[in-house]
Structures are given as C-alpha cells and as structure tokens.
Design a protein around this motif. Structure first.
Motif, PDB file in Angstrom:
ATOM      1  N   ASP A  20      18.917   4.262  -3.073  1.00 45.11           N
ATOM      2  CA  ASP A  20      17.602   4.918  -3.162  1.00 45.11           C
ATOM      3  C   ASP A  20      17.070   5.124  -1.747  1.00 45.11           C
ATOM      4  O   ASP A  20      16.449   4.226  -1.160  1.00 45.11           O
ATOM      5  CB  ASP A  20      16.650   4.053  -3.995  1.00 45.11           C
TER       6      ASP A  20
ATOM      7  N   ASN B 176      14.637   7.062  -0.615  1.00 49.07           N
ATOM      8  CA  ASN B 176      13.177   7.052  -0.528  1.00 49.07           C
ATOM      9  C   ASN B 176      12.625   5.631  -0.510  1.00 49.07           C
ATOM     10  O   ASN B 176      11.631   5.338   0.174  1.00 49.07           O
ATOM     11  CB  ASN B 176      12.563   7.831  -1.690  1.00 49.07           C
TER      12      ASN B 176
ATOM     13  N   SER C  38      10.426   4.071   2.554  1.00 46.54           N
ATOM     14  CA  SER C  38       9.080   3.562   2.330  1.00 46.54           C
ATOM     15  C   SER C  38       8.877   2.183   2.949  1.00 46.54           C
ATOM     16  O   SER C  38       7.774   1.843   3.385  1.00 46.54           O
ATOM     17  CB  SER C  38       8.767   3.512   0.831  1.00 46.54           C
TER      18      SER C  38
ATOM     19  N   ASN D  66       3.171   2.850   0.795  1.00 50.43           N
ATOM     20  CA  ASN D  66       4.260   3.171  -0.132  1.00 50.43           C
ATOM     21  C   ASN D  66       5.243   2.018  -0.297  1.00 50.43           C
ATOM     22  O   ASN D  66       5.980   1.947  -1.282  1.00 50.43           O
ATOM     23  CB  ASN D  66       5.004   4.425   0.340  1.00 50.43           C
TER      24      ASN D  66
ATOM     25  N   GLU E 217       2.249   5.857   5.706  1.00 51.13           N
ATOM     26  CA  GLU E 217       3.163   5.638   4.584  1.00 51.13           C
ATOM     27  C   GLU E 217       3.378   4.153   4.287  1.00 51.13           C
ATOM     28  O   GLU E 217       4.148   3.800   3.406  1.00 51.13           O
ATOM     29  CB  GLU E 217       4.518   6.291   4.892  1.00 51.13           C
TER      30      GLU E 217
END
Length: 321
Positions: free
Chosen positions: A120, A122, A126, A57, A54
C-alpha cells in the motif's frame, strides 16, 4: 521515482570508490566544512518535499500506525542495541554508527520496494512525515540513553548538529515554501529534489577522500557490521510477518509494515553523525557502508513478500490489491 533515484545506491557506491581513490590527494583543506554544506543542502531538499499538512493522514489507519511506531521506535532500538553490543562491542564507534542506522526509519527509497512488492504505497506515504519527525526528536534521546554511560556522547555537539543539520534547513525550507508561489514552489522542489543525491554523494566523497586510509586500517571492523545487519533484517522481517498475521493485516498492509520497519534512513543519521562525532570518523563510515548491505537485502525481501502472496503460505485478511 526517476532514473537517478533508482540508481541512488550505485551513485553513492561510486562516490565511495572515487573518494577512496582520491584519499591520497589533498583535495581541500576544509573538508569538514564542505561536508556540512552538502549535507545541509540535502536535508533542506528533503524538508522541501515533506508536506507537514499530510501528517494527520498518518493516523487514519490507527492499527497500522501504532504497530509500525512500536516496532520502529520501541522494539528496534532495544533489539538493535542488543545485537550490536554482541557483535560490535569491540569498537564503540562502529557500534554507534550501526545503532544510528538501525533506529532511523527510511523516508525515501522504501517506497520503491513497497511498490515492487505490491504494498500500500499511499499508506507508506502517509506515515512518512511522522517517521521523519519522530526520528529527529528521538535520535539524540536514544544516543544519550544507550551511550552516555560510555562517555562517548558530547551533548553540546548533538545540540549543535541538530541546530545546523535539522533546524536551520527545516526553517529555511518552510520559508521557501511560504514565499514562493505554487508554480515556482513545485519547480524549485523538483529541481532541488533531483540534486539531493548529488549533495549526499559529494558529502560521501569528502568523507572517504579524507578518511580512506583509516577505512583500510579498520576494514576488519567494517566487515563485522554485515552479520548484525543481516540478523536485524531477518528477525524484523519475521516479526512483521507474524504480527501482520496475528492482527489480521491485509497483504498490502503487511508489505507496507515490512518496508517501513526494515528500510533505514542513513542520510539523515549520517548528517547528524558527521557533526556530532567529528573525531570519530568510523561512526560516519559505518553509516555509509550500511546502505550497500541494506538495499540488496530489501530487494530480496520484496521478492520474498511476493512469494508469500503467490504461494498463499500465510492467509492474510484480504488478498485484494
């Protein structure tokens, strides 16, 4: 996060108290070995949780990533060393412990405060792997840059600590994830993840049970760490707010930037400190005390973020959450 993770500060604080109460009892003759074992198990669990796939990201929101990296790894080390030198110059060990705490961005409980302030989540998830990798690489470099002139850095001990606490757990975690099938892998990660806080607490208990007497003898130095930490949080929270407004961040991006640049990763710094500064216990003690100050402040800042949103004191690019 589950109940145990939410109670993490209380569990750590309890380990501190129990360790201090047991400081007059000769619990084990090889306390340092126990500390190293518990910390290795904790870091192993952390690496099991981090999905390196990840990592890419982190760069999807380039503006956010660059801003957080500049604050975390350029501004914060310089600012942290400056305020530490002003308020903690009387004790080098406390200064080093404070500095190690300041320059390691958090990789776990900052997510709780991000969610609490309606940031946020996410976005912060990330950037987690990138923050983790960079702080591992840069921490020994920063220590050498800022403290080698004070003859306080043993280079061989830093290399040894990185090998024992970081490289071996990292390789072991990757082998574990490669060998286990998906169903067993997820179960193993969940089990070990639940045990991380207990491994850390056992290490903290051993630290304070073996150094409780020294803690009381140097209590005046520990009290002095309060002021520079509070200054760090106040100044950086204002920096985050002004920069977010200047570069047109949305409110969720502002919250995510605030939490990822304020919350600190004391367990990782503690693991490295224990091995790198074996004869300087106040370095480790300063790192244990840090979260006891940090967590209440982060809660207050999360409420401050919500207050800014509700009062619309600052008009962000987009208030949609």
């Amino acid at each position: 996060m589950n109940l145990v993770e939410k109670l993490e500060p209380i569990i750590i604080f309890s380990a501190v108290l129990i360790g201090i109460l047991a400081s007059n009892i000769n619990i084990a003759q090889h306390t340092n070995y126990l500390i190293n074992i518990f910390l290795c198990l904790m870091i192993y669990g952390l690496f099991l949780e981090v999905n390196l796939n990840e990592l890419k990201n982190s760069f999807r929101n380039i503006k956010f990533t660059l801003t957080s990296l500049i604050i975390n790894f350029i501004w914060t080390p310089l600012f942290g060393y400056w305020i530490g030198s002003i308020f903690l110059n009387g004790n080098l060990d406390i200064l080093i412990g404070f500095f190690m705490l300041i320059i390691t961005p958090c990789t776990d409980w900052y997510l709780v405060f991000t969610k609490l302030a309606k940031g946020d989540l996410n976005l912060n998830l990330s950037i987690l792997p990138l923050n983790l990798i960079l702080q591992i690489i840069l921490l020994p470099i920063y220590l050498i840059i800022f403290f080698s002139s004070k003859n306080s850095i043993d280079y061989t001990q830093i290399i040894y600590s990185i090998l024992i606490i970081i490289i071996i757990p990292f390789i072991t975690a990757q082998i574990t994830k490669f060998v286990l099938i998906t169903s067993l892998k997820e179960r193993a990660i969940n089990i070990i993840s639940d045990l991380e806080i207990w491994f850390l607490s056992l290490a903290v208990f051993c630290i304070f049970s073996s150094q409780g007497k020294q803690l009381f003898e140097n209590l005046n130095f520990l009290i002095t760490i309060f002021l520079p930490l509070i200054i760090f949080f106040i100044v950086n929270s204002l920096v985050d707010l002004l920069i977010s407004k200047k570069i047109n961040f949305t409110y969720p991006e502002y919250v995510s930037l605030t939490m990822t640049t304020l919350a600190r990763n004391s367990p990782l710094a503690l693991a490295i400190a224990i091995i790198s500064f074996q004869n300087h216990e106040l370095v480790s003690i300063a790192l244990v005390i840090g979260p006891l100050i940090e967590l209440p402040i982060l809660y207050i800042i999360s409420k401050f973020c919500l207050w800014i949103k509700n009062t619309k004191l600052f008009s962000f690019h987009d208030y949609t959450i």
